[in-house]
Design a protein around this motif. Structure first.
Motif, short mmCIF file in Angstrom:
data_model
loop_
_atom_site.label_atom_id
_atom_site.label_comp_id
_atom_site.label_asym_id
_atom_site.label_seq_id
_atom_site.Cartn_x
_atom_site.Cartn_y
_atom_site.Cartn_z
N LEU A 44 -63.63 90.93 51.74
CA LEU A 44 -64.52 90.22 52.66
C LEU A 44 -64.05 90.45 54.08
CD1 LEU A 44 -66.84 88.08 53.05
CD2 LEU A 44 -65.03 86.35 53.06
N GLY A 45 -64.91 90.98 54.93
CA GLY A 45 -64.60 91.13 56.34
C GLY A 45 -65.04 89.89 57.11
N VAL A 46 -64.29 89.57 58.16
CA VAL A 46 -64.65 88.45 59.02
C VAL A 46 -64.74 88.97 60.45
CG1 VAL A 46 -64.06 86.13 59.82
CG2 VAL A 46 -63.41 86.85 57.51
N ILE A 47 -65.91 88.82 61.08
CA ILE A 47 -66.13 89.34 62.42
C ILE A 47 -66.60 88.22 63.34
CG2 ILE A 47 -66.66 91.65 61.56
CD1 ILE A 47 -69.63 91.07 62.03
N GLY A 48 -66.52 88.49 64.65
CA GLY A 48 -66.93 87.53 65.66
C GLY A 48 -66.14 87.75 66.92
N GLU A 197 -65.91 99.89 62.42
CA GLU A 197 -65.73 101.06 61.55
C GLU A 197 -64.88 100.70 60.33
OE1 GLU A 197 -63.77 105.56 61.74
OE2 GLU A 197 -63.99 104.36 63.57
N ALA A 198 -63.76 100.01 60.57
CA ALA A 198 -62.88 99.61 59.47
C ALA A 198 -63.56 98.61 58.55
CB ALA A 198 -61.58 99.03 60.02
N ILE A 199 -64.26 97.64 59.14
CA ILE A 199 -64.95 96.63 58.35
C ILE A 199 -66.03 97.27 57.47
CG2 ILE A 199 -66.51 94.64 58.48
CD1 ILE A 199 -63.76 93.77 59.10
N ASN A 225 -74.90 95.16 61.36
CA ASN A 225 -76.05 95.58 62.19
C ASN A 225 -76.64 94.40 62.96
OD1 ASN A 225 -75.74 98.20 61.27
ND2 ASN A 225 -77.33 98.04 59.70
N ALA A 226 -76.74 93.25 62.31
CA ALA A 226 -77.25 92.06 63.00
C ALA A 226 -76.32 91.63 64.12
CB ALA A 226 -77.43 90.92 61.99
N TYR A 227 -75.02 91.67 63.86
CA TYR A 227 -74.03 91.30 64.87
C TYR A 227 -74.08 92.25 66.06
CZ TYR A 227 -69.38 90.76 66.99
OH TYR A 227 -68.34 90.59 67.87
N LEU A 228 -74.10 93.56 65.80
CA LEU A 228 -74.11 94.54 66.89
C LEU A 228 -75.39 94.45 67.72
CD1 LEU A 228 -72.57 97.67 65.15
CD2 LEU A 228 -71.47 96.10 66.76
N GLU A 229 -76.50 94.09 67.09
CA GLU A 229 -77.74 93.93 67.84
C GLU A 229 -77.65 92.75 68.80
OE1 GLU A 229 -81.39 94.48 69.43
OE2 GLU A 229 -80.21 95.85 68.17
N VAL A 235 -75.17 92.22 76.17
CA VAL A 235 -74.74 93.16 77.22
C VAL A 235 -75.91 93.53 78.11
CG1 VAL A 235 -73.87 95.48 77.63
CG2 VAL A 235 -72.81 94.06 75.88
N LYS A 236 -77.06 93.77 77.50
CA LYS A 236 -78.26 94.13 78.27
C LYS A 236 -78.65 93.01 79.23
CE LYS A 236 -83.08 95.56 77.58
NZ LYS A 236 -84.12 95.84 76.54
#
Length: 259
Positions: A44-48, A197-199, A225-229, A235-236
């Motif tokens: 399980l990856g954890v991002i944020g 990339e690792a996740i 993909n949802a997170y990066l969007e 940023v925009k």
């Protein structure tokens, strides 16, 4: 995914007391509302973003801290060990001595640690530095030592906090390969990393946390993909605000136009 549930969190919250003035305190909710399950054998990856509560969540899974609200369940017969940079390291002690301390903190018996010392030394590729004080190590060298200890400790659930993104390129490759071997052996892993990339490469599912709340938990590609969007849109928007702030100063004044 059919693996046995080894950890479950439902609406979990954890707060820290922080000073708000002279003799005044308030509670900061490091985790506010987090829900997910962890199954045996999955990664399980954890991002944020920084400060989202990812490292606090690993400490909860490891049993180092308990929540202030919500429901949390850990499998009573599964061990979970947290691998984070510098955890338990004593700078005045050698790498070898810190391996013994680190192994004990990860739940190993002393005899087990002694039998693993040569393998840990070899894996870390620290050479003579293994006998020198950890206080003389670079961040990358500490990462090598910490990862070498944890990867040989072999707990039921391996919790990894950012380590795969630290160190030189050869260490990153070696740590990724070691992680792949653990995953291939049906080890349960929770990986916190800013490296998408690792996740994406290592994880079956991903949990996205934002400001202490679980936003989404599901297949890696879907969540990443949802997170990066969301990141791209933020940023925009920030760039647009910056451009709007600059434009008025570039416009000629009305007085100048009337001349």
């Amino acid at each position: 995914m059919s693996g046995q549930v080894v950890f479950e969190a439902r609406n979990v919250g954890l707060s820290y007391r922080q000073r708000a003035g002279v003799l005044r305190f308030n509670n900061f909710w490091a985790l506010d509302d987090v829900s997910f399950i962890l199954r045996a054998g999955e990664t399980l990856g954890v991002i944020g973003a920084n400060g989202a509560g990812k490292s606090t969540l690993l400490r909860l899974i490891a049993g180092i801290i308990d929540p202030d609200r919500g429901h949390l369940w850990r499998h009573p017969h599964k061990t979970a060990s947290l691998l984070a940079l510098n955890v338990g390291f004593k700078p005045e002690l050698s790498g070898r001595e810190n391996v013994v301390i680190g192994g004990l903190l990860l739940g190993l018996r002393l005899q087990q640690i002694k039998s693993l010392l040569d393998k840990i030394h070899e894996f870390s590729e620290l050479g003579d530095f293994f006998e020198r004080p950890v206080g003389t190590y670079s961040t990358g060298m500490r990462a090598r030592l910490g990862f070498a200890v944890a990867i040989h400790a072999d707990p039921d659930i391996l919790l990894i906090d950012e380590v795969l993104g630290v160190g030189d390129q050869s260490f990153k490759i070696k740590s990724h390969e070691a992680m792949k071997q653990k995953i291939g052996s049906n080890k349960t892993v929770v990986l916190v990393s800013h490296s998408m990339e690792a996740i994406r490469e290592l994880c079956d599912r991903v949990l996205w946390i934002h400001e202490g709340k679980s936003i989404l938990c599901g297949p890696s590609d879907e969540v990443i993909n949802a997170y990066l969007e969301v990141v791209r849109q933020a940023v925009k928007q920030a760039n647009q605000i910056a451009r709007d702030a600059v434009r008025p100063s570039l416009r000629p004044s009305q007085a100048a136009l009337n001349q």
